[in-house]
Design an enzyme around this catalytic site. Structure first.
Site, short mmCIF file in Angstrom:
data_model
loop_
_atom_site.label_atom_id
_atom_site.label_comp_id
_atom_site.label_asym_id
_atom_site.label_seq_id
_atom_site.Cartn_x
_atom_site.Cartn_y
_atom_site.Cartn_z
N LYS A 294 -21.44 -19.02 51.18
CA LYS A 294 -20.50 -19.93 51.84
C LYS A 294 -19.26 -20.23 51.00
O LYS A 294 -18.17 -20.45 51.53
CB LYS A 294 -21.20 -21.23 52.20
N GLU A 316 -17.49 -30.21 58.86
CA GLU A 316 -18.75 -30.73 59.39
C GLU A 316 -19.86 -29.87 58.81
O GLU A 316 -19.64 -28.73 58.40
CB GLU A 316 -18.77 -30.71 60.91
N SER A 581 -28.29 -13.75 51.50
CA SER A 581 -27.18 -14.70 51.63
C SER A 581 -27.26 -15.90 50.70
O SER A 581 -26.25 -16.46 50.33
CB SER A 581 -27.08 -15.19 53.08
#
Ligand SMILES: *Cc1c(COP(=O)(O)O)cnc(C)c1O
Length: 597
Positions: A294, A316, A581
């Site tokens: 991310k 968010e 990931s």
């Protein structure tokens, strides 16, 4: 990239206009029987990235050399019956790119081209006609299947704007580009620049890239309240320019290297490979700063926000992972950060809430509806409308255009690295298969990005099936979803008969998103990617397996990607990349709780 040669130019103004289309070659015809014969060479400054080509028909070598030096040509195209010896002699007298034309029809013997190979850089296959060149007729391009040489070639002969799709679909490993001439003219030598521009745009447009309105096929777009138009438009007008600028690339690459810790390793999991009978590589996004992919995106977007002059960031978050990655880069840049999070999630994800707070972010609870991610999204958008000076940092390939495309570009570093790492380790840039889990789809988009055009690379997207696809407790969006609008874009999402969003479920908080990004909806619909799924139980088993066999504790999300390994029938020596990931620290509690089962 398909090269474009625009031939038969003569008029200086028309050439100046043509430069804006940035063709690869501009052709000048020095053959007095041509309608496009150049008598006065046009005086235009052509940038060095565009090559000037002189087209000659059975001209003497001395005259060719004279014209090349007089007009500073970078290439010559030999359009007559020039022999192999002719090419050889020209080559020995000057260093110049040589393009040899062959007029072909169904009787053409491609063996003729063989002896030219060592003397020419490029071939051009034109229609066979009575006159030399430029007769604007088309031939059956499938004849070119018979060409087995090594020299790349251009397609030529009557190409016009209606041929875009055929050219895009034309398959030949040596196909290098197209030669455009009479099909784009208003009068001999006078090119219709608008037509050329549109042709090039359509030719370069990949079906896996958003079009100018932000769509992948029928999916995408920007469905937003009017009050947000200026914000989204500002971003849309600037993001590509910013991302492609040298300044951004320098800062972004430097942060990825020194702050995030890239490149992440591509690790050959030996024991896992043995068990599943394929070469299984893990792309170690789990080793990034903050423990997942991310941060690739938040680092990129925070730089973009700064370039747009924004000082306040909102985001968010569901599980808190994106909230932490955003709070991290805001701390790094000294920017104010507000994170919206469902009240329920704040309780469930206490450690991430603590991290965000320590990083200096304000965490605002969303108390409406189900008090989860979609409610946090609604709150964030409401706040954004009231505070248009803020930058909304979205965490996956979701949201209104340009977010899905922007986030995919920022995550594309994953497959960019995979290419050279695979080349180093296997001798080939391409694996046979890439597997990635899909929540919104950003880690998968990054892992697929540079391979989407290479149809021989199988792409597998893995969704969370929760307690089972048909259990009513699942997040297998592609299987259960229908076309609708969520988070400002048209995509596939889980909804009830009244169009109300169905609350998704998965053991992994990062995958329980009720939609997928528009790119993935398109990959699903076009069948470019295969969509599989894994249940909670299968993901847990895969996580324990990786931990025991390779000493790596994966994130529960990533464990879903690993969980399809037993379901695939691999061929021996197949090269498989699983995008790992994230790391599993955040999921320890869940792992320990289920260890006994
Ligand atoms: C958030 C997250 C995901 C899911 O998000 P995508 O946008 O689909 O990549 C997957 N893995 C990890 C580790 C995550 O934190």
């Amino acid at each position: 990239m398909i090269k474009i040669k625009v031939c038969g130019m003569r008029n200086a103004d028309n050439i100046s206009e043509l430069l804006k289309v940035t063709p690869d070659y501009i052709g000048f015809i020095f053959y007095d029987k041509s309608k496009r014969f150049v008598t006065d060479f046009p005086q235009v400054d052509v940038p060095s990235s565009i090559k000037k080509v002189g087209v000659f028909v059975n001209e003497t070598i001395d005259e060719v050399i004279r014209k090349v030096s007089e007009y500073k040509l970078e290439a010559v195209q030999l359009h007559g019956d020039e022999s192999v010896d002719y090419c050889n002699e020209l080559n020995s007298k000057m260093t110049i790119e040589i393009i040899k034309t062959f007029s072909v029809d169904e009787n053409f013997d491609f063996r003729i081209t063989q002896n030219y190979e060592s003397h020419c850089n490029l071939f051009l296959f034109d229609t066979k006609g009575k006159e030399y060149g430029g007769n604007g007729l088309k031939y059956d391009w499938s004849i070119l299947k018979k060409y087995e040489g090594e020299t790349p070639f251009l397609l030529s002969g009557g190409i016009n704007e209606n041929d875009v799709e055929v050219i895009k679909g034309f398959q030949h490993s040596k196909f290098a580009g197209v030669d455009l001439n009479s099909g784009f003219e208003d009068a001999p030598s006078q090119k219709n620049i608008e037509k050329l521009k549109e042709f090039k745009e359509r030719l370069m447009q990949s079906k896996f890239q958003v079009d100018k309105d932000g769509y992948y096929g029928q999916f995408g777009g920007a469905f937003i309240p009017e009050l947000l138009y200026p914000n989204v438009k500002e971003l849309e007008d600037n993001y590509i320019q910013i991302i492609e600028s040298e300044e951004f690339q320098k800062e972004y690459k430097s942060l990825l290297k020194d702050y995030v810790g890239r490149p992440t390793p591509l690790y050959l999991a030996k024991r896992l490979s043995e068990k599943y009978g394929a070469h299984i590589y893990l792309k170690r996004e789990d080793l990034n700063h903050t423990g997942a992919h991310k941060v690739n995106n938040t680092v990129g977007q925070i730089l973009i926000a700064q370039k747009l002059g924004k000082t306040k960031i909102i985001a968010e978050t569901g599980a808190g992972q994106h909230g932490v990655a955003t709070a991290t880069v805001c701390a790094l840049m000294g920017l104010e950060c507000t994170v919206f999070m469902g009240e329920k999630d704040i309780v469930r994800q206490a450690p991430n809430v603590a991290r965000m707070k320590m990083l200096g972010a304000k965490v605002v609870p969303a108390t409406s509806g189900s008090k989860t991610l979609k409610d946090a999204t609604n709150e964030a958008i409401r706040y954004w409308i009231q505070h248009p000076e803020t930058y909304y940092l979205i965490g996956s390939v979701v949201g209104p255009h340009p977010y899905p495309d922007m986030v995919a570009r920022l995550q594309a570093v994953i497959s960019e690295e995979m290419k050279w790492q695979l080349k180093e380790k296997t001798g080939k840039e391409n694996p046979d298969t890439i597997i990635a889990c899909v929540g919104g789809g950003s880690n998968a988009a990054g892992a697929f990005y540079h391979y989407m055009e290479d149809e021989e690379v199988a792409l597998i997207a893995v969704e969370a099936a929760g307690l089972g696809v048909d259990s009513g407790e699942s997040a297998a969006t592609s299987q259960l979803g229908e076309v609708g609008i969520i988070h400002g874009s048209k995509t596939i999402l889980m909804q009830d008969e009244y169009g109300q969003i169905v609350e998704p479920y998965s053991i992994s908080a990062g995958l329980d998103y009720p939609g997928v990004g528009p790119l993935h909806a398109f990959l699903y619909e076009s069948k470019r990617a295969q969509f599989m799924n894994a249940t909670d139980k299968e993901a847990l088993a895969a996580a324990y397996e990786l931990t025991k066999m390779e000493g790596i504790i994966p994130a529960l999300e990533s464990a879903h990607a690993l969980a399809v390994l037993p379901k695939i029938d691999f061929k021996k020596d197949q090269v498989v990349v699983v995008n790992l990931s994230g790391r599993g620290d955040k999921d320890l509690e869940t792992y320990i709780k289920h260890l006994e089962e």
